[in-house]
Design a protein around this motif. Sequence first.
Motif, PDB file in Angstrom:
ATOM      1  N   PRO A   1       0.813  -1.228   0.000  1.00 34.10           N
ATOM      2  CA  PRO A   1       0.000   0.000   0.000  1.00 34.10           C
ATOM      3  C   PRO A   1       0.841   1.270   0.000  1.00 34.10           C
ATOM      4  N   GLU A   2       2.097   1.177   0.420  1.00 33.45           N
ATOM      5  CA  GLU A   2       2.941   2.371   0.427  1.00 33.45           C
ATOM      6  C   GLU A   2       3.213   2.904  -0.975  1.00 33.45           C
ATOM      7  N   ARG A   3       2.927   2.086  -2.008  1.00 34.75           N
ATOM      8  CA  ARG A   3       3.117   2.535  -3.387  1.00 34.75           C
ATOM      9  C   ARG A   3       1.942   3.372  -3.884  1.00 34.75           C
ATOM     10  N   ASP A   4       0.846   3.418  -3.123  1.00 30.79           N
ATOM     11  CA  ASP A   4      -0.324   4.191  -3.545  1.00 30.79           C
ATOM     12  C   ASP A   4      -0.122   5.658  -3.185  1.00 30.79           C
ATOM     13  N   THR A   5       0.620   6.379  -4.007  1.00 32.66           N
ATOM     14  CA  THR A   5       0.961   7.770  -3.732  1.00 32.66           C
ATOM     15  C   THR A   5       0.659   8.630  -4.958  1.00 32.66           C
ATOM     16  N   PRO A   6       0.557   9.946  -4.761  1.00 25.25           N
ATOM     17  CA  PRO A   6       0.387  10.837  -5.920  1.00 25.25           C
ATOM     18  C   PRO A   6       1.528  10.693  -6.928  1.00 25.25           C
ATOM     19  N   GLY A   7       2.734  10.380  -6.450  1.00 27.21           N
ATOM     20  CA  GLY A   7       3.855  10.193  -7.369  1.00 27.21           C
ATOM     21  C   GLY A   7       3.635   9.046  -8.326  1.00 27.21           C
ATOM     22  N   ARG A   8       2.957   8.041  -7.843  1.00 29.14           N
ATOM     23  CA  ARG A   8       2.645   6.911  -8.714  1.00 29.14           C
ATOM     24  C   ARG A   8       1.668   7.346  -9.806  1.00 29.14           C
ATOM     25  N   TRP A   9       0.717   8.206  -9.438  1.00 33.10           N
ATOM     26  CA  TRP A   9      -0.208   8.708 -10.454  1.00 33.10           C
ATOM     27  C   TRP A   9       0.549   9.520 -11.496  1.00 33.10           C
ATOM     28  N   ASP A  10       1.569  10.277 -11.083  1.00 36.73           N
ATOM     29  CA  ASP A  10       2.365  11.045 -12.038  1.00 36.73           C
ATOM     30  C   ASP A  10       3.006  10.129 -13.080  1.00 36.73           C
ATOM     31  N   GLU A  11       3.483   8.961 -12.639  1.00 41.29           N
ATOM     32  CA  GLU A  11       4.054   7.998 -13.581  1.00 41.29           C
ATOM     33  C   GLU A  11       2.990   7.565 -14.592  1.00 41.29           C
ATOM     34  N   HIS A  12       1.795   7.285 -14.079  1.00 41.74           N
ATOM     35  CA  HIS A  12       0.699   6.883 -14.962  1.00 41.74           C
ATOM     36  C   HIS A  12       0.342   8.006 -15.931  1.00 41.74           C
ATOM     37  N   ALA A  13       0.321   9.252 -15.428  1.00 38.27           N
ATOM     38  CA  ALA A  13      -0.048  10.392 -16.275  1.00 38.27           C
ATOM     39  C   ALA A  13       0.936  10.550 -17.432  1.00 38.27           C
ATOM     40  N   GLU A  14       2.220  10.411 -17.156  1.00 40.43           N
ATOM     41  CA  GLU A  14       3.224  10.520 -18.218  1.00 40.43           C
ATOM     42  C   GLU A  14       3.039   9.411 -19.251  1.00 40.43           C
ATOM     43  N   MET A  15       2.761   8.206 -18.760  1.00 42.22           N
ATOM     44  CA  MET A  15       2.586   7.072 -19.658  1.00 42.22           C
ATOM     45  C   MET A  15       1.342   7.253 -20.538  1.00 42.22           C
ATOM     46  N   VAL A  16       0.244   7.691 -19.934  1.00 47.20           N
ATOM     47  CA  VAL A  16      -0.986   7.904 -20.690  1.00 47.20           C
ATOM     48  C   VAL A  16      -0.801   9.024 -21.712  1.00 47.20           C
ATOM     49  N   GLU A  17      -0.112  10.090 -21.319  1.00 44.91           N
ATOM     50  CA  GLU A  17       0.133  11.198 -22.246  1.00 44.91           C
ATOM     51  C   GLU A  17       0.911  10.708 -23.471  1.00 44.91           C
TER      52      GLU A  17
END
Length: 233
Positions: free
Chosen positions: A165-181
């Motif tokens: 659960p420690e991986r559930d952070t806003p930084g992880r969403w940033d990784e997803h956002a870059e990938m989706v972009e």
Amino acid sequence: MDDDIDATGRRIAHILRERIITGEIDMGDKLGERDIAEELGVSRVPVREALHVLEAEGFVSSAHRRAAVVHRFTVDDARELFDMRMHLEPFAAALAAERAAAGADTAALRAALDVAHVASVAAASASSRNSDLHDEIFALAGHALLSRMSGLLTGRTRWLFRLTPERDTPGRWDEHAEMVEAIVGGHVSLAQTLAASHVERARVESMPGLVERLPPVERAERRRRSRRVTSGA
């Protein structure tokens, strides 16, 4: 009738899978056909079918004439899962970017990213929403065999997410956002590289904690053998 049984079996498999992934049913717990059938108000036949599905997916294990037991996630399981993700997810991201560049609809992927963002900020069901985002990447890839393979991967990945659960952070969403972009923009090589980086970052950040929390495969096997001996097998 067979179609009804199949549908019921799939529904039961979904219920049990979710309970295992969320921890409502713990690793090592027994899954008795009779108890499940009584709780869900069904016969034992679709329950048996559901347990066969979950065994094929790696969630449960069973021996002849013995109750199914929820698989104990091991360090080796985690390593193998990251290995498979490293092969499949960059490939899926590249295919998805190719299709986006060719004009495929990316609305579902962008919507999944928005939902994952809300979940990451609220810390609510973030692991499930992140998994949904990965599912959308596989769907956009438009590759039938890859989609079938990802179906086996997704549930175990969500299980692993719950254990970290420690991986559930806003930084992880940033990784997803870059990938989706990158995918939406049709940047194939960039999407593939970002997906690989995302998986490898998760591996590096997650494995030390998993090594502390999970048994190695040898210890898990000894526990299973001990249970069989104790039960008179």
